[in-house]
Design a protein around this motif. Structure first.
Motif, PDB file in Angstrom:
ATOM      1  N   ASP A   1      12.718  40.733  20.706  1.00  0.00           N
ATOM      2  CA  ASP A   1      13.551  40.988  19.528  1.00  0.00           C
ATOM      3  C   ASP A   1      13.132  42.268  18.812  1.00  0.00           C
ATOM      4  O   ASP A   1      12.113  42.876  19.128  1.00  0.00           O
ATOM      5  CB  ASP A   1      13.457  39.799  18.566  1.00  0.00           C
ATOM      6  CG  ASP A   1      12.055  39.659  18.008  1.00  0.00           C
ATOM      7  OD1 ASP A   1      11.866  39.968  16.826  1.00  0.00           O
ATOM      8  OD2 ASP A   1      11.141  39.279  18.766  1.00  0.00           O
ATOM      9  N   LEU A   2      13.931  42.663  17.813  1.00  0.00           N
ATOM     10  CA  LEU A   2      13.691  43.917  17.096  1.00  0.00           C
ATOM     11  C   LEU A   2      12.343  43.942  16.391  1.00  0.00           C
ATOM     12  O   LEU A   2      11.624  44.951  16.454  1.00  0.00           O
ATOM     13  CB  LEU A   2      14.824  44.173  16.101  1.00  0.00           C
ATOM     14  CG  LEU A   2      14.764  45.495  15.330  1.00  0.00           C
ATOM     15  CD1 LEU A   2      16.164  46.050  15.104  1.00  0.00           C
ATOM     16  CD2 LEU A   2      14.063  45.350  13.982  1.00  0.00           C
ATOM     17  N   VAL A   3      11.978  42.879  15.699  1.00  0.00           N
ATOM     18  CA  VAL A   3      10.716  42.873  14.957  1.00  0.00           C
ATOM     19  C   VAL A   3       9.531  43.069  15.891  1.00  0.00           C
ATOM     20  O   VAL A   3       8.609  43.844  15.597  1.00  0.00           O
ATOM     21  CB  VAL A   3      10.582  41.571  14.131  1.00  0.00           C
ATOM     22  CG1 VAL A   3       9.137  41.327  13.728  1.00  0.00           C
ATOM     23  CG2 VAL A   3      11.464  41.648  12.889  1.00  0.00           C
ATOM     24  N   SER A   4       9.535  42.383  17.017  1.00  0.00           N
ATOM     25  CA  SER A   4       8.436  42.535  17.974  1.00  0.00           C
ATOM     26  C   SER A   4       8.362  43.958  18.502  1.00  0.00           C
ATOM     27  O   SER A   4       7.277  44.545  18.624  1.00  0.00           O
ATOM     28  CB  SER A   4       8.612  41.558  19.146  1.00  0.00           C
ATOM     29  OG  SER A   4       8.610  40.223  18.687  1.00  0.00           O
ATOM     30  N   ARG A   5       9.517  44.536  18.802  1.00  0.00           N
ATOM     31  CA  ARG A   5       9.540  45.917  19.290  1.00  0.00           C
ATOM     32  C   ARG A   5       9.116  46.889  18.193  1.00  0.00           C
ATOM     33  O   ARG A   5       8.432  47.885  18.456  1.00  0.00           O
ATOM     34  CB  ARG A   5      10.938  46.286  19.789  1.00  0.00           C
ATOM     35  CG  ARG A   5      11.380  45.511  21.015  1.00  0.00           C
ATOM     36  CD  ARG A   5      12.655  46.102  21.592  1.00  0.00           C
ATOM     37  NE  ARG A   5      13.321  45.144  22.468  1.00  0.00           N
ATOM     38  CZ  ARG A   5      14.353  45.452  23.240  1.00  0.00           C
ATOM     39  NH1 ARG A   5      14.834  46.671  23.255  1.00  0.00           N
ATOM     40  NH2 ARG A   5      14.924  44.526  24.000  1.00  0.00           N
ATOM     41  N   LEU A   6       9.538  46.608  16.967  1.00  0.00           N
ATOM     42  CA  LEU A   6       9.204  47.494  15.859  1.00  0.00           C
ATOM     43  C   LEU A   6       7.697  47.517  15.619  1.00  0.00           C
ATOM     44  O   LEU A   6       7.096  48.581  15.430  1.00  0.00           O
ATOM     45  CB  LEU A   6       9.934  47.027  14.595  1.00  0.00           C
ATOM     46  CG  LEU A   6       9.659  47.789  13.307  1.00  0.00           C
ATOM     47  CD1 LEU A   6      10.022  49.256  13.457  1.00  0.00           C
ATOM     48  CD2 LEU A   6      10.430  47.165  12.145  1.00  0.00           C
ATOM     49  N   VAL A   7       7.065  46.365  15.611  1.00  0.00           N
ATOM     50  CA  VAL A   7       5.621  46.282  15.403  1.00  0.00           C
ATOM     51  C   VAL A   7       4.888  47.012  16.520  1.00  0.00           C
ATOM     52  O   VAL A   7       3.914  47.747  16.292  1.00  0.00           O
ATOM     53  CB  VAL A   7       5.169  44.812  15.320  1.00  0.00           C
ATOM     54  CG1 VAL A   7       3.649  44.707  15.356  1.00  0.00           C
ATOM     55  CG2 VAL A   7       5.717  44.170  14.041  1.00  0.00           C
ATOM     56  N   GLN A   8       5.366  46.865  17.763  1.00  0.00           N
ATOM     57  CA  GLN A   8       4.727  47.560  18.880  1.00  0.00           C
ATOM     58  C   GLN A   8       4.932  49.070  18.774  1.00  0.00           C
ATOM     59  O   GLN A   8       4.029  49.849  19.080  1.00  0.00           O
ATOM     60  CB  GLN A   8       5.313  47.055  20.201  1.00  0.00           C
ATOM     61  CG  GLN A   8       4.563  47.542  21.431  1.00  0.00           C
ATOM     62  CD  GLN A   8       3.116  47.117  21.432  1.00  0.00           C
ATOM     63  OE1 GLN A   8       2.809  45.935  21.225  1.00  0.00           O
ATOM     64  NE2 GLN A   8       2.203  48.058  21.628  1.00  0.00           N
ATOM     65  N   PHE A   9       6.112  49.484  18.298  1.00  0.00           N
ATOM     66  CA  PHE A   9       6.378  50.911  18.107  1.00  0.00           C
ATOM     67  C   PHE A   9       5.409  51.520  17.091  1.00  0.00           C
ATOM     68  O   PHE A   9       4.878  52.613  17.286  1.00  0.00           O
ATOM     69  CB  PHE A   9       7.825  51.104  17.639  1.00  0.00           C
ATOM     70  CG  PHE A   9       8.222  52.544  17.395  1.00  0.00           C
ATOM     71  CD1 PHE A   9       8.655  53.339  18.431  1.00  0.00           C
ATOM     72  CD2 PHE A   9       8.136  53.099  16.118  1.00  0.00           C
ATOM     73  CE1 PHE A   9       9.015  54.664  18.221  1.00  0.00           C
ATOM     74  CE2 PHE A   9       8.486  54.418  15.885  1.00  0.00           C
ATOM     75  CZ  PHE A   9       8.945  55.202  16.941  1.00  0.00           C
ATOM     76  N   VAL A  10       5.181  50.782  16.017  1.00  0.00           N
ATOM     77  CA  VAL A  10       4.252  51.263  14.987  1.00  0.00           C
ATOM     78  C   VAL A  10       2.839  51.377  15.560  1.00  0.00           C
ATOM     79  O   VAL A  10       2.143  52.367  15.320  1.00  0.00           O
ATOM     80  CB  VAL A  10       4.274  50.308  13.766  1.00  0.00           C
ATOM     81  CG1 VAL A  10       3.137  50.623  12.807  1.00  0.00           C
ATOM     82  CG2 VAL A  10       5.620  50.407  13.049  1.00  0.00           C
ATOM     83  N   LYS A  11       2.427  50.387  16.342  1.00  0.00           N
ATOM     84  CA  LYS A  11       1.089  50.436  16.942  1.00  0.00           C
ATOM     85  C   LYS A  11       0.960  51.631  17.879  1.00  0.00           C
ATOM     86  O   LYS A  11      -0.073  52.323  17.886  1.00  0.00           O
ATOM     87  CB  LYS A  11       0.813  49.142  17.704  1.00  0.00           C
ATOM     88  CG  LYS A  11       0.589  47.927  16.820  1.00  0.00           C
ATOM     89  CD  LYS A  11       0.345  46.672  17.644  1.00  0.00           C
ATOM     90  CE  LYS A  11       0.121  45.458  16.760  1.00  0.00           C
ATOM     91  NZ  LYS A  11      -0.069  44.207  17.557  1.00  0.00           N
ATOM     92  N   ASN A  12       2.009  51.887  18.658  1.00  0.00           N
ATOM     93  CA  ASN A  12       1.955  52.999  19.612  1.00  0.00           C
ATOM     94  C   ASN A  12       2.010  54.361  18.932  1.00  0.00           C
ATOM     95  O   ASN A  12       1.595  55.365  19.509  1.00  0.00           O
ATOM     96  CB  ASN A  12       3.116  52.885  20.612  1.00  0.00           C
ATOM     97  CG  ASN A  12       2.991  51.682  21.513  1.00  0.00           C
ATOM     98  OD1 ASN A  12       1.908  51.102  21.645  1.00  0.00           O
ATOM     99  ND2 ASN A  12       4.090  51.273  22.122  1.00  0.00           N
ATOM    100  N   SER A  13       2.538  54.374  17.713  1.00  0.00           N
ATOM    101  CA  SER A  13       2.686  55.654  16.998  1.00  0.00           C
ATOM    102  C   SER A  13       1.472  55.977  16.150  1.00  0.00           C
ATOM    103  O   SER A  13       1.428  57.018  15.524  1.00  0.00           O
ATOM    104  CB  SER A  13       3.928  55.614  16.111  1.00  0.00           C
ATOM    105  OG  SER A  13       5.083  55.379  16.880  1.00  0.00           O
TER     106      SER A  13
END
Length: 397
Positions: A385-397
């Protein structure tokens, strides 16, 4: 303003547009982040009165309050509450951040250049509108250098694995299935909304659209249907299209009223919160929805629907509609896919006769359409889902 970096604090800014559209999406995002992630969420909203329509417990007079674990602050000019920088800053749908916030970000950026040990500005994201267009994959996650020297990243929700995903709370589909399995839930919900006279065998359609002559054409078709159709309307823009068949002015309508026109019964709904709206969509046989939030929730309801997309200049909204329909109809039988596409296009183009004729071609109990509506949410979520992807995006950034 004070600066206080925290890896577990995010700020979201939302300017309310069209009463419930932008805030509907943003509120779902804030609630899910708070409930499912170890993150303290502060949501800044410029119109608490409109917000309170979908969050009845909200007090529009308070500058700060907490609901569902989310701190909700009044976004005023200037800010009545000092903004303290956290780990992530999200501006919803390109809303213009307050000058106080931008000034704080620039100061932090300059300080971090002079002193490597100084706190760095938060990761700055712009949450974009949902689209099924193919170009979204190439733009998702791209940075944009601002004149201040800060980077802002564009986060695009979407239907493919290369986008930011779709808002969907943990175990939502399981909750929906359990709700729909017990037919008494539907009857109890209708009773709690003040709706009477709806039998279990009756067809029920929820309507949350913009003004369109196509809606009038549907209602006139429903009047002559072989079985009773109950159309559930909140008091709002949809009803403006029906004034010519209503026995009174729209101003005189109130929640709980019902108007019988042949085999059509129009019911006026009270306002409800987001959980209540989800259950309404789960309980209807067909849903007509608009904008973005209700559009996605209609898909999660696993019921057939019409999407009344917000009109844009040069009919660009029809391009967005077509992009979604191509995805949605991919696994439908050709004739059924054609009827569903034409029905949606006709409704959005205010083509009255075409809307009515293709409604009649779609059997509301047609097994392939219902099976597809049930399978589509599973396919669309793409496992994450979006929230899971968003949190991972923040970690990767």
């Amino acid at each position: 303003m004070t600066s206080q970096n925290s890896p577990e604090r995010w700020d979201i800014f939302c300017a309310v547009v069209d009463n419930y559209g932008d805030i509907g999406v943003t509120w779902r995002l804030a609630k899910q982040l708070s409930a499912e992630q170890p993150i303290a969420i502060t949501l800044w909203v410029d119109d608490l009165k409109s917000f309170s329509h979908i969050l009845p417990a909200l007090d529009p007079e308070l500058v700060s309050q907490v609901h569902f674990g989310v701190t909700i602050n009044q976004w005023s000019t200037p800010l009545a509450i000092a903004y303290q920088t956290g780990n992530v800053l999200i501006e919803a749908f390109a809303c213009e951040l307050p000058e106080q916030v931008k000034t704080s970000l620039i100061a932090m950026q300059q300080a971090s250049k002079l002193d490597s040990s100084a706190a760095k500005p938060p990761l700055w994201l712009n949450l974009e509108y949902l689209s099924a267009e193919s170009w979204v994959e190439g733009c998702h996650g791209l940075p944009s250098m601002q004149a201040s020297g800060l980077k802002k990243y564009f986060y695009f929700p979407g239907f493919t694995a290369k986008t930011g995903g779709l808002i969907c709370e943990n175990k939502l589909f399981e909750k929906r299935d359990a709700w729909q399995l017990n037919l008494q839930n539907r009857q109890d919900l209708f009773a709690s909304l003040g709706l009477s006279g709806i039998e279990p065998i009756d067809k029920v359609v929820s309507v949350f659209s913009y003004e369109t002559k196509a809606l009038l054409a549907l209602c006139e078709t429903w009047q002559d249907s072989e079985q009773t159709i109950h159309a559930l309307f909140p008091k709002g823009r949809s009803l403006n299209s029906l004034q010519s068949i209503l026995p009174c002015s729209i101003e005189e309508l109130s929640a709980g009223m019902q108007i019988k026109l042949g085999n059509l019964v129009i019911h006026i709904l009270p306002m409800t919160d987001q959980e209540g709206y989800d259950k309404l969509l789960w309980s209807c046989d067909f849903n007509i929805v608009r904008g973005e939030d209700s559009f996605l929730r209609a898909q999660w309801a696993a019921k057939p629907f019409i999407w009344h997309i917000y009109a844009q200049e040069d009919d660009y909204h029809l391009i967005k509609l077509d992009a979604f329909m191509q995805l949605y109809c991919n696994n439908l039988p050709p004739e059924l896919a054609k009827s569903w596409k034409v029905l949606n296009l006709a409704f959005n183009n205010e083509q009255q006769e075409l809307t009515a004729s293709h409604w009649q071609k779609i059997n509301l109990v047609d097994l392939p359409l219902l099976q597809h509506a049930k399978q589509w949410p599973i396919d669309a979520i793409n496992d994450v889902d979006l929230v899971s992807r968003l949190v991972q995006f923040v970690k990767n950034s």
